[in-house]
Scaffold this motif. Structure first.
Motif, PDB file in Angstrom:
ATOM      1  N   ARG A  87       0.857  -1.188   0.000  1.00 35.03           N
ATOM      2  CA  ARG A  87       0.000   0.000   0.000  1.00 35.03           C
ATOM      3  C   ARG A  87       0.889   1.232   0.000  1.00 35.03           C
ATOM      4  N   TRP A  88       0.317   2.365  -0.407  1.00 35.96           N
ATOM      5  CA  TRP A  88       1.096   3.605  -0.412  1.00 35.96           C
ATOM      6  C   TRP A  88       0.192   4.811  -0.361  1.00 35.96           C
ATOM      7  N   ASP A  89       0.811   5.945  -0.083  1.00 33.49           N
ATOM      8  CA  ASP A  89       0.113   7.232  -0.048  1.00 33.49           C
ATOM      9  C   ASP A  89      -0.018   7.717  -1.500  1.00 33.49           C
ATOM     10  N   GLU A  90      -1.241   7.624  -2.049  1.00 32.04           N
ATOM     11  CA  GLU A  90      -1.437   7.955  -3.455  1.00 32.04           C
ATOM     12  C   GLU A  90      -1.117   9.422  -3.743  1.00 32.04           C
ATOM     13  N   ARG A  92       1.200  11.383  -2.327  1.00 34.67           N
ATOM     14  CA  ARG A  92       2.653  11.562  -2.433  1.00 34.67           C
ATOM     15  C   ARG A  92       3.192  10.948  -3.718  1.00 34.67           C
ATOM     16  N   VAL A  93       2.669   9.790  -4.102  1.00 36.91           N
ATOM     17  CA  VAL A  93       3.140   9.148  -5.329  1.00 36.91           C
ATOM     18  C   VAL A  93       2.742   9.975  -6.551  1.00 36.91           C
ATOM     19  N   ASP A 157       3.412  -0.631   3.886  1.00 30.91           N
ATOM     20  CA  ASP A 157       3.560   0.699   3.297  1.00 30.91           C
ATOM     21  C   ASP A 157       4.861   0.791   2.506  1.00 30.91           C
ATOM     22  N   THR A 159       5.397   3.622   0.412  1.00 28.45           N
ATOM     23  CA  THR A 159       5.362   4.984  -0.128  1.00 28.45           C
ATOM     24  C   THR A 159       6.764   5.534  -0.333  1.00 28.45           C
ATOM     25  N   ASP A 160       7.599   5.496   0.703  1.00 25.66           N
ATOM     26  CA  ASP A 160       8.950   6.042   0.586  1.00 25.66           C
ATOM     27  C   ASP A 160       9.748   5.329  -0.501  1.00 25.66           C
ATOM     28  N   VAL A 163       8.464   6.551  -4.002  1.00 25.80           N
ATOM     29  CA  VAL A 163       8.909   7.918  -4.278  1.00 25.80           C
ATOM     30  C   VAL A 163      10.404   7.933  -4.612  1.00 25.80           C
ATOM     31  N   GLU A 180       5.527   7.388   8.082  1.00 21.84           N
ATOM     32  CA  GLU A 180       4.087   7.381   7.812  1.00 21.84           C
ATOM     33  C   GLU A 180       3.289   6.651   8.894  1.00 21.84           C
ATOM     34  N   TYR A 237      -3.260  -0.430   6.738  1.00 15.34           N
ATOM     35  CA  TYR A 237      -2.533   0.743   6.266  1.00 15.34           C
ATOM     36  C   TYR A 237      -3.380   1.999   6.483  1.00 15.34           C
TER      37      TYR A 237
END
Length: 456
Positions: A87-90, A92-93, A157, A159-160, A163, A180, A237
């Motif tokens: 999963r990720w922070d959409e 930020r992506v 997660d 996300t980092d 990115v 996060e 998440y």
């Protein structure tokens, strides 16, 4: 008879010392090994490398063919295959991608090598995520700090990582990581349920966790005085995660607390002074495997506890080591060279005494008698041997009588008969040999002259 018995005991003792010296030398040499040991103690942990599929890390998940996945990615910029966990922070992506399209293919963890190769063969996917392993082009994004590992293995997660990979693909500076993961205090009912299990069995297994039992040997080696364990499934998440560690430490002061959130492990309490080092070294080494495989929590916990044991044995922290039975060979090894030297010295002393026979044993001598008669006997015997080559019918009888007298003198010495008897026999032998010399006509073979020449 007494002399013979005493000499027998000395001979037995002398060879016993030599035998002990040889055994000690062999043991000492066999104990020497050319090795390098840089640890404070020898860690009993059993963490070793494993081959793929041998530790329950492969799941039942599978992926479509390359053509099917290529079509899916062409139709949708983000494709999640069944079983995907990343999963990720959409937001930020999206900020990282900008206006340039980025297509992401997300696959489940626990795929075997062939299935992972199929995912990588999807050429129109800009970014591929297998489990929580993020790669694209020639790059692979890897976590390098505890917050990123914690978010990756506790909630899935990435996300980092996404990115950072997108920035690398575009030759842009990597933006700083963000923590996060959000924490919250556990509710009263949550804490009560966990504490009740810890008081009863020392282990709480939350719904959805894959841990079934503690790895016994690894747990005992890591925390010899005992610890309490909490195993929870991967956390949702984006939702705050209950922080059980500090709360349980207050309930169980003086007891190490180990908490698992999915594949993320942390420990609190009195043994937590090297928790950061344990986490960094463990996830720094195994993070790559944990990100793409689907390991059971029991296997991950065993490997983590082995790392804790290795750190305790490394001597980096002032903590007591588990009890180790005394190794008698290791304790006695420094004394073996001295024991060897003592046995050799005793053997040499007894050998010298055996040669001198100071106690008057068989074949020995006391005072001036034993210093002279054996030498005179040896000289007359040598004379008899030499002159025997020159004798004839006239001199043979005297030679025979002389040899008989010399044999009698030898027997008298061996049996420790009185001095006068030995000297009388040697004198009679000398007279017979003197007659032989006069008969053959060689003056230098007369006993007095012959023995004087040997001594000179």
């Amino acid at each position: 008879m007494t002399g013979r018995l005493g000499q027998g005991r000395r001979e037995l003792l002398r060879w016993a010392f030599l035998g002990i010296a040889v055994v000690v030398l062999v043991v000492f040499l066999l104990a020497q090994r050319q090795s390098i040991d840089v640890s404070y103690g020898r860690s009993p942990s059993s963490s070793t490398g494993v081959e793929e599929g041998s530790a329950g890390e492969l799941s039942d998940a599978s992926v479509p063919s390359v053509a099917e996945m290529t079509a899916l990615v062409a139709a949708d910029p983000v494709v999640r295959l069944p079983g995907s966990t990343a999963r990720w922070d959409e937001r930020r992506v999206r900020e990282a991608t900008g206006t340039e399209p980025v297509r992401i293919l997300v696959a489940p963890p626990g795929l075997d090598e062939d299935e992972r190769d199929r995912v990588r063969d999807v050429k129109n996917a800009t970014v591929r995520v297998i489990g929580t392993e993020v790669s694209g082009g020639i790059y692979q994004a890897t976590a390098d700090d505890l917050p990123t590992w914690r978010a990756q293995f506790a909630t899935g997660d990435v996300t980092d990582l996404l990115v950072a990979l997108i920035a690398g693909l575009r030759d842009e500076p990597t933006p700083p990581d963000r923590d996060e993961l959000r924490w919250r205090e556990p509710t009263g009912s949550e804490l009560a349920a966990v504490a009740a299990d810890l008081r009863a069995t020392g282990l709480h297994i939350g719904a959805g966790a894959t841990l079934t039992e503690l790895p016994g040997d690894s747990a005992r080696n890591a925390f010899p005085d005992g610890a309490r364990y909490v195993a929870l499934p991967p956390q949702r998440y984006g939702e705050p995660v209950p922080r059980y560690g500090p709360a349980l430490t207050r309930l169980f002061p003086g007891t190490p607390i180990v908490v698992m959130y999915g594949l993320w492990i942390e420990h609190h309490g009195p043994a937590a002074d090297f928790a950061e080092l344990a986490g960094a070294s463990f996830y720094g080494q195994f993070g790559g495997r944990l990100s793409r495989y689907d390991y059971p929590q029991g296997n991950v916990l065993a490997a983590y506890l082995n790392r804790v044991t290795d750190l305790r044995y490394s001597g980096l922290f002032d903590r007591p080591l588990p009890y180790r039975p005394i190794d008698p060979l290791r304790v006695a090894l420094p004394a073996l060279p001295w024991l060897f030297a003592g046995c050799v010295a005793a053997f040499l002393v007894l050998s010298i005494r055996s040669l001198r026979r100071p106690d008057g044993g068989p074949g020995g001598w006391r005072g001036s008698r034993r210093r002279g008669e054996p030498g005179r006997l040896a000289g007359l015997t040598a004379l008899a041997v030499e002159v025997s080559l020159l004798t004839d019918a006239r001199s043979d009888p005297a030679l025979a009588r002389g040899i008989v007298k010399l044999q009698a003198a030898r027997a008298a010495l061996d049996e420790d008969l009185p001095d006068a008897h030995v000297r009388a026999l040697l004198a009679e032998a000398a007279e017979e040999l003197d007659e032989v010399a006069r008969t053959v006509g060689i003056a230098s073979y007369r006993p007095d002259l012959y023995l004087r020449g040997r001594l000179s």
